[in-house]
Design a protein around this motif. Structure first.
Motif, PDB file in Angstrom:
ATOM      1  N   UNK A  68      -1.353  -6.027  -2.675  1.00 41.81           N
ATOM      2  CA  UNK A  68      -1.639  -3.851  -4.575  1.00 41.81           C
ATOM      3  C   UNK A  68      -2.917  -5.218  -4.801  1.00 41.81           C
ATOM      4  N   UNK A  69      -2.512  -6.211  -5.595  1.00 38.73           N
ATOM      5  CA  UNK A  69      -3.833  -6.056  -5.944  1.00 38.73           C
ATOM      6  C   UNK A  69      -5.144  -5.346  -6.053  1.00 38.73           C
ATOM      7  N   UNK A  70      -5.671  -6.542  -4.902  1.00 34.05           N
ATOM      8  CA  UNK A  70      -6.937  -6.007  -4.296  1.00 34.05           C
ATOM      9  C   UNK A  70      -6.821  -4.817  -4.544  1.00 34.05           C
ATOM     10  N   UNK A  71      -6.173  -3.923  -3.551  1.00 35.12           N
ATOM     11  CA  UNK A  71      -6.033  -1.946  -3.860  1.00 35.12           C
ATOM     12  C   UNK A  71      -6.141  -1.568  -5.343  1.00 35.12           C
ATOM     13  N   UNK A  72      -5.484  -1.965  -6.236  1.00 39.53           N
ATOM     14  CA  UNK A  72      -5.926  -1.463  -7.533  1.00 39.53           C
ATOM     15  C   UNK A  72      -7.327  -2.109  -8.442  1.00 39.53           C
TER      16      UNK A  72
END
Length: 70
Positions: free
Chosen positions: A23-27
């Motif tokens: 999720x963090x990488x996507x954000x």
């Protein structure tokens, strides 16, 4: 202490951490794409869409007589 439950708990924790990381990488990727789009828009607005000036201190001379000697 039951080894099976400890292993299952550790596996669940790792899966949750992996999901949070994804999720963090996507954000971060979305943020980078937005910044890139902003930069591209700014670069395009300075490359001639505003009268062909291309940036810098350019004074329009439309309708004026220019006496240029070389």
């Amino acid at each position: 202490m039951d080894v099976t439950s400890s292993t299952a708990g550790a596996a669940m924790s790792l899966m949750q951490a992996q999901g949070q990381m994804a999720f963090g990488v996507k954000a971060l990727n979305q943020n980078a794409e937005q910044q890139q789009a902003t930069v591209e828009t700014l670069m395009q607005s300075g490359n001639g869409s505003g009268g062909g000036s291309g940036g810098g201190n350019v004074t329009p001379t439309r309708g004026q007589t220019l006496n240029i000697t070389v």
